[in-house]
Design a protein around this motif. Sequence first.
Motif, PDB file in Angstrom:
ATOM      1  N   LEU A 213      -2.073  14.673  -8.667  1.00 12.96           N
ATOM      2  CA  LEU A 213      -2.341  13.119  -8.335  1.00 12.96           C
ATOM      3  C   LEU A 213      -2.455  12.895  -7.045  1.00 12.96           C
ATOM      4  O   LEU A 213      -3.279  12.033  -6.425  1.00 12.96           O
ATOM      5  N   LEU A 214      -1.269  13.095  -6.073  1.00 10.53           N
ATOM      6  CA  LEU A 214      -1.241  12.639  -4.857  1.00 10.53           C
ATOM      7  C   LEU A 214      -2.153  13.390  -4.077  1.00 10.53           C
ATOM      8  O   LEU A 214      -2.633  12.776  -2.953  1.00 10.53           O
ATOM      9  N   ARG A 215      -2.358  14.799  -4.417  1.00 14.02           N
ATOM     10  CA  ARG A 215      -3.296  15.146  -3.491  1.00 14.02           C
ATOM     11  C   ARG A 215      -4.826  14.807  -3.809  1.00 14.02           C
ATOM     12  O   ARG A 215      -5.454  14.508  -2.876  1.00 14.02           O
ATOM     13  N   ALA A 216      -5.027  14.430  -5.131  1.00 20.44           N
ATOM     14  CA  ALA A 216      -6.290  13.610  -5.381  1.00 20.44           C
ATOM     15  C   ALA A 216      -6.426  12.329  -4.623  1.00 20.44           C
ATOM     16  O   ALA A 216      -7.476  11.830  -4.223  1.00 20.44           O
ATOM     17  N   TRP A 217      -5.508  11.707  -4.546  1.00 16.61           N
ATOM     18  CA  TRP A 217      -5.265  10.185  -4.053  1.00 16.61           C
ATOM     19  C   TRP A 217      -5.586  10.318  -2.568  1.00 16.61           C
ATOM     20  O   TRP A 217      -6.691   9.579  -2.021  1.00 16.61           O
ATOM     21  N   GLU A 218      -5.171  11.188  -2.011  1.00 15.58           N
ATOM     22  CA  GLU A 218      -5.392  11.707  -0.379  1.00 15.58           C
ATOM     23  C   GLU A 218      -6.987  12.032  -0.347  1.00 15.58           C
ATOM     24  O   GLU A 218      -7.498  11.617   0.743  1.00 15.58           O
ATOM     25  N   VAL A 324      -7.905  18.915  -8.714  1.00 17.86           N
ATOM     26  CA  VAL A 324      -7.798  17.755  -7.633  1.00 17.86           C
ATOM     27  C   VAL A 324      -9.116  17.043  -7.276  1.00 17.86           C
ATOM     28  O   VAL A 324      -9.085  15.915  -7.150  1.00 17.86           O
ATOM     29  N   ALA A 325      -9.942  17.693  -7.096  1.00 17.42           N
ATOM     30  CA  ALA A 325     -11.609  17.401  -6.501  1.00 17.42           C
ATOM     31  C   ALA A 325     -12.032  16.404  -7.692  1.00 17.42           C
ATOM     32  O   ALA A 325     -12.599  15.300  -7.449  1.00 17.42           O
ATOM     33  N   GLY A 326     -11.828  16.858  -8.887  1.00 21.81           N
ATOM     34  CA  GLY A 326     -12.423  16.017 -10.058  1.00 21.81           C
ATOM     35  C   GLY A 326     -11.832  14.760 -10.329  1.00 21.81           C
ATOM     36  O   GLY A 326     -12.345  13.641 -10.496  1.00 21.81           O
TER      37      GLY A 326
END
Length: 374
Positions: A213-218, A324-326
């Motif tokens: 989640l946090l990587r996707a948030w960034e 993450v990208a999705g």
Amino acid sequence: MVKTRKKLLIIHSSDELYGSDRILLEVAEALKDDWNLEVWLPVDHQDGEQRLFNELRRRQVAVIHIDMPILRRSLMNPKGLTRFAGLFPGMVRRMRAAHADHVYLMTAACLLFAPLARLAGVPHVTAHLQEPWGTREAFILRKLSFFADHRLAISQTVASSTGLRSDSVSIVHNAVPRLAGSPNPEAALIEGFEQPLYLIASRWNGHKGHETLLRAWETAGHPGKLFILGSAPQGNDSVDVPDLVRRHVSDPNSVQIVGQVESPEAWFDAVDCMILPTDTIEGCGLVVIEAFRHGKAAIVSDSGGPAEVVSHKENGLIFTPKDVAGLARLMKTTTKAELQAMGAQGRRCYERNYTPERFHQAIRAEVSRLDPVV
């Protein structure tokens, strides 16, 4: 002449107040009028506050802590198994002394009590299966589950993972209580925020997907405000969420670590969407139902149980686990208005399928089918 009520002994694997713990409260609520209830909780898996123990006491349900053999992965070794063997004779004696007519095992981790109950002469055993079974443990758990008269599963995902015949497992979907109370002052402070407000509320375990989640948030460019509830449990599977935020998020002001709160309902009221980014398999994902109860959308990984609850682009959104990208794409392209419309559909889904009234009726019917109270 007043007829003595039968005794039902409920055995549970933790003293916290998360998913399976709250389902225990609903089971007790469903059965307390017809049965004399007693609950056994372990001494080795607590959140430090004995929140489940205290809540059961508040509801006037008899409850005690016992050093008992709960199947935990950390104990599946020669030392742990030797300790279990030493506990067995005392457990059989204690179960005989309890004079239970029916033993209700709240999770698969309690399944060692199925044969122990038989040795103690307990007439009936129900196993309430709340976790998907992995390949390695499924063989042992299946063998133990045969000592139970009746097996319930919280989702098709959990039932299928057991490898048991479909006609030997009844599916009873989870429920959450209806809303009560009002938002707390902290949650009220975030009203009027123009971008979407997101919430993740779960244990800080490695498989819950906080890093995803946090990587996707960034990656999504911090598309609003993210609130993180929960805390790290005891054991080796916990993660340091504050450290993950420091490592992965360049704008720390876009993320607020709330931690453990007394009333998470207020935070569900305040946000637009709940996120459950589990990296592995989830039996149900009770927070999805909680989000729907509050009229909020849910974004979940396709991790089993949650995807049985969420209908993509109707009451929420589904992405591939660890993608993450999705996940970033979903958060970046979905508007606050779209989330609110999906939340309204989620509320209707809750009323149809996940109310406590429906759950209580189903639990009473399942237990009475095996062991009528009259």
